[in-house]
Design a protein around this motif. Structure first.
Motif, short mmCIF file in Angstrom:
data_model
loop_
_atom_site.label_atom_id
_atom_site.label_comp_id
_atom_site.label_asym_id
_atom_site.label_seq_id
_atom_site.Cartn_x
_atom_site.Cartn_y
_atom_site.Cartn_z
N LEU A 3 0.84 -1.21 0.00
CA LEU A 3 0.00 0.00 0.00
C LEU A 3 0.86 1.24 0.00
O LEU A 3 0.69 2.14 -0.83
N THR A 6 2.51 1.82 -3.28
CA THR A 6 1.61 2.33 -4.30
C THR A 6 1.38 3.82 -4.11
O THR A 6 1.51 4.61 -5.04
N LEU A 10 2.49 6.77 -6.68
CA LEU A 10 1.49 7.67 -7.28
C LEU A 10 1.86 9.11 -7.01
O LEU A 10 1.88 9.94 -7.93
N PHE A 13 4.91 10.17 -9.09
CA PHE A 13 4.61 10.40 -10.51
C PHE A 13 3.84 11.69 -10.70
O PHE A 13 4.12 12.46 -11.62
N SER A 14 2.86 11.93 -9.83
CA SER A 14 2.06 13.14 -10.03
C SER A 14 2.94 14.36 -9.92
O SER A 14 2.84 15.28 -10.73
N GLY A 17 5.53 14.52 -12.65
CA GLY A 17 4.80 14.78 -13.88
C GLY A 17 4.44 16.23 -14.00
O GLY A 17 4.64 16.85 -15.03
N LEU A 18 3.92 16.78 -12.93
CA LEU A 18 3.46 18.15 -13.01
C LEU A 18 4.63 19.11 -13.23
O LEU A 18 4.52 20.09 -13.95
N ILE A 52 -5.76 15.04 -4.88
CA ILE A 52 -5.95 13.68 -5.40
C ILE A 52 -4.96 12.74 -4.74
O ILE A 52 -5.31 11.66 -4.25
N VAL A 56 -6.03 9.67 -2.55
CA VAL A 56 -5.68 8.31 -2.95
C VAL A 56 -4.98 7.60 -1.80
O VAL A 56 -5.31 6.46 -1.44
#
Lengths: 110, 517, 214
Positions: A3, A6, A10, A13-14, A17-18, A52, A56
């Motif tokens: 968990l 993950t 996440l 990456f967010s 990515g941003l 988010i 999450v």
């Protein structure tokens, strides 16, 4: 453990990515359209991304705590039962027909 | 199984309470209860598939031979057959007529099996099916007659959209009733996907109908919403149903549970989260705010998570069972589809970045990509599902193994050739259009080189387009083989199925045994 | 994950997030965009379309021009050498890239996804009405090797009355296409006239927008 991994990946990456939105040279940026108010949505997007990510993470934590991830393998087996147990192959090409049948069908197409 | 015993087993979810024979009878009864609605959906989808393929071949031919079918005998020049109408007619026929209709049929069956109840309220489904087909028919006619709305993926006139929406609402009502009546127990991963798809699509469709056609917004915003929709039709309607099918059929056919249920959960939620953000990458470098494109590119890159999890999961489930591809038609199509899903998604991710998109955008490459998704992935998945479902619905074996093989090889080879042609042609066209592939390399005297002229680029795509038309004909042959098999089956040619489950089971069928031995 | 309500909330929230991001926020950001006013002449930029050109939009939509023609001049994502312009501009498809304001009032939009044919964002600056009619009637005769479909059904044959119709096609300029028999002429239908009025109105480089200055 899974968990946490993950959630972390996440989030990673967010954020990466941003920041690096397009993975292209920074020089490109003078080409971007900046209408006068376009920073507002960008800020909103940053906030939304964080929200988010947090939700999450929370959702996954909740899911783990409340036992959503337990008995997973039994979930995978719900589509099997005594009639079609695990290990039984349930699809096969139709058998070739015995001679007699074949002649009857010849007129159509076999 | 009688309603009373069905009720009893509903009251008593204890799995051990039924004998294998009872289980088989229960499943057979559920399968049979799908018969009418599924046949309505499958039968009509077959019709649209044929029509869509013919329209595709016409459109494809027109791209390299523009005078092809411009004039009709007796009628002279008509607008009906111009490329700009045949192409959207093809798209709408295969999307709404073939793929969606087949998807609805597969949904009905999967829902019945996974909820473990017989299909109730068949009339709702039949009405929905009839309305859906009416909507597609009206819409297609509208496009051909020149009443297209002009918005890609939504060309059908609003009247048709209204009919489709009503039909879809009926489907949703039915699905909710089914869910409410399901037997207690786990919700299998396929059901999540179906549940998501049945919820997402009407929202998407209703939303864009209002924002683009009824109370239209202007200009660039239209573009953004248009591509948000068009990408999500693939991502949130077809992909979930295709994956639901794969998640059910791969384990079911091989007789092995999904390798990792944990991965399937991760795959589902990351798909739901990221796919819906992807649409903006269709407008890279276009006249829209840069942040929209950036966000979409990020989301597209994130799609690596659901795609890889699904791919790994299916691969590990299949591992050790690959020999079954030889003997099971369903598995062949479904595994082919699942592999194409991975390919389509990885290709999509690679196309989303600004640099690559600059080359592939506006070229045949994009068309090729959508065919990897809609044809090699989704359509093949639906073929696989129909091969599994149909015998169980009608209690009759597929008449001809040879036709199945023809179908598989023609569509698989045809599909792959088409993708190669479009990708190759698209890359050539793209590189030349953005002046990366130059006619004359830069020299001292001519520092930026000589680019190809537009007409030269156009001429360069023609051989590829010819190949594409040829591949279309091959695919059509495959579809005809499928159609013949389908019709023969309904006409009760071929082998009767002797037990309620079966196919290849070491079952109580002496006849089958004798035949296979 | 065995509760339907949990599943539903998740499905709902994930979708709402994208809906807000890709539908609602862009609408808020761009929905209020207004045409710019030229300080000297007071003209609107972009200018409003005439009635005929408005109807021409619908002809453009109905006959699927958008499947082969885009209407956007893009920048480039590459680092171009000093003094080089993005390829769209180098091809002569426009003097500057296009911006959201260029598309005000467009319903439906024709941004397009395919360039089987050239970009049309500024095609009104390149050709005359007569050329457009000839090209629509027989593309391959006007541009050798063209794969654009002929739109002959937008034209009609009629008996010449008096000096003839001013915009009748001049077949001496359409090589290799049979003219109609003696005493007849080919004239555009109302639809073709509207369509060409629309094509001629596509001149997005003819005015400057403040955002283009950056």
């Amino acid at each position: 453990m899974k968990l946490a991994l993950t959630a972390l990946s996440l989030a990673y990456f967010s954020i990466v990515g941003l920041c690096r939105a397009d993975f292209s040279p920074v020089e490109y940026r003078d080409d971007i359209i900046l209408t006068p108010i376009s920073y507002v949505p960008t800020m909103i997007m940053v906030v939304v991304t964080l929200l988010i990510t947090v939700s999450v993470a929370l959702a996954l934590t909740w899911a783990g705590k409340s036992g959503q991830f337990e008995n997973l393998s039994s979930s995978a087996e719900t589509i099997f039962d005594e009639g079609e147990p695990v290990g039984q192959v349930t699809d096969k090409f139709p058998p070739h027909k015995p001679r007699k049948n074949k002649r009857r069908l010849k007129g159509v197409i076999v | 199984m009688s309603p009373i015993s069905a009720q009893q087993s509903a009251l008593n979810p204890d799995a051990d309470s039924l004998t294998p024979a009872q289980r088989m009878a229960e499943r057979a009864a559920i399968d049979r209860s799908c018969r009418t609605p599924c046949l309505v959906f499958f039968g009509t989808s077959m019709f649209w598939l044929m029509l869509g393929t013919i329209l595709a071949i016409i459109a494809s031919t027109k791209l390299h031979t523009p005078e092809f079918m411009v004039s009709l005998p007796f009628f002279g020049d008509v607008g009906l057959l111009t490329f700009g109408r045949i192409r959207p007619a093809h798209l709408n026929t295969v999307i709404y007529g073939w793929a969606s209709t087949a998807a609805l049929g597969v949904c009905v069956w999967l829902m019945a099996r996974l909820c473990r109840v017989q299909v109730m309220n068949t009339w709702i489904l039949v009405t929905a099916g009839a309305l859906w087909n009416l909507g597609v028919f009206v819409g297609m006619l509208g496009i051909l007659l020149g009443w297209s709305t002009g918005v890609e993926w939504l060309e059908m006139p609003t009247q048709a959209a209204f009919i489709l929406f009503t039909s879809y609402a009926l489907m949703s009502v039915w699905a909710i009733l089914m869910f409410a009546n399901r037997k207690p127990g786990h919700i299998f991963v396929s059901q999540w996907y179906i549940f998501g798809a049945l919820f997402w699509f009407p929202w998407l469709y209703g939303c864009v109908q209002i924002l683009l056609l009824l109370q239209p917004v202007e200009g660039s915003v239209q573009g953004i919403i248009n591509w948000w929709f068009a990408h999500n039709v693939l991502g949130l309607w077809f992909t979930p149903i295709g994956l639901a099918t794969a998640y059910y059929l791969i384990p079911k056919v091989t007789g092995k549970p999904i390798h990792s249920y944990y991965l399937s959960i991760l795959g589902f939620w990351s798909l739901a989260l990221f796919y819906s953000w992807n649409g903006g990458h269709h407008l890279v470098n276009g006249p829209v705010p840069a942040w929209i494109i950036s966000v979409s590119i990020v989301a597209s890159a994130m799609m690596i998570i659901p795609v890889v999890t699904v791919a790994i999961n299916h691969h590990l489930t299949m591992k050790g069972s690959f020999h079954l591809l030889k003997t099971s038609p369903t598995l062949r199509f479904v595994v082919f589809g699942a592999m194409s899903y991975t390919l389509a998604s990885l290709q999509g991710i690679s196309m989303a970045f600004r640099i690559s998109n600059e080359v592939t955008h506006f070229t045949h490459y994009t068309i090729g990509h959508s065919h990897v998704g809609m044809y090699l992935f989704f359509t093949m998945m639906m073929f696989g599902a129909m091969y599994y479902i149909m015998p169980r619905l009608v209690g009759w074996e597929w008449p001809s193994a040879r036709l199945i093989k023809i179908h598989f090889w023609c569509t698989a080879v045809g599909g792959v050739v088409m993708i190669i042609a479009l990708a190759g042609g698209g890359i050539e066209q793209g590189l030349k259009l953005v002046n990366i592939w130059l006619k004359e390399a830069p020299t001292e005297a001519n520092p930026s080189g000589t680019p190809y002229s537009f007409m030269e680029i156009l001429a360069g795509t023609l051989p590829w387009l010819w190949v594409r038309t040829m591949s279309g004909i091959l695919i059509f042959i495959g579809h005809v083989a499928f159609g013949i098999n389908f019709v023969l089956m309904l006409l009760r040619r071929g082998e009767r199925r002797l037990t309620p489950t079966l196919l290849g089971e070491k079952s109580s069928s002496p006849k089958l045994e004798a035949v296979t031995a | 994950m065995n509760k339907l309500s949990t599943l539903f909330v998740g499905i709902f929230i994930t979708f709402v997030s994208a809906w807000l991001g890709l539908v609602v926020i862009p609408y808020i950001q761009l929905g209020g965009l207004k045409p710019e006013k030229d300080e000297i002449t007071g003209a609107l930029m972009p200018p409003a379309l005439s009635g005929s050109a408005q109807r021409g939009r619908l002809v453009y939509a109905a006959n699927g021009c958008v499947y082969c023609h885009s209407q956007q001049v893009r920048g480039s994502a590459r680092r171009l050498p000093e003094g080089e312009v993005p390829p769209d501009i180098a091809r002569g498809w426009g003097a500057r890239r296009t911006f959201p304001r260029d598309y005000l009032g467009e319903r439906p939009h024709f941004l397009g996804t395919m360039r089987t044919g050239p970009d049309l964002a500024n095609v009104g600056l390149r050709y005359t009405a007569d050329w457009q009619h000839r090209h629509l009637y027989a593309p391959a005769a006007i541009s050798r090797g063209s794969t654009m479909p002929p739109f002959r059904y937008l034209y009609k044959k009629q008996r010449i009355v008096g000096a003839g119709t001013p915009d009748a096609l001049d077949f001496s300029l359409i090589p290799g296409v049979e003219p109609p028999e003696e005493g007849y002429e080919i004239v555009p239908t109302e639809q073709a006239r509207d369509l060409v009025a629309y094509l001629l109105a596509l001149r997005r480089s003819s005015y400057d927008l403040p955002e283009a200055a950056e």
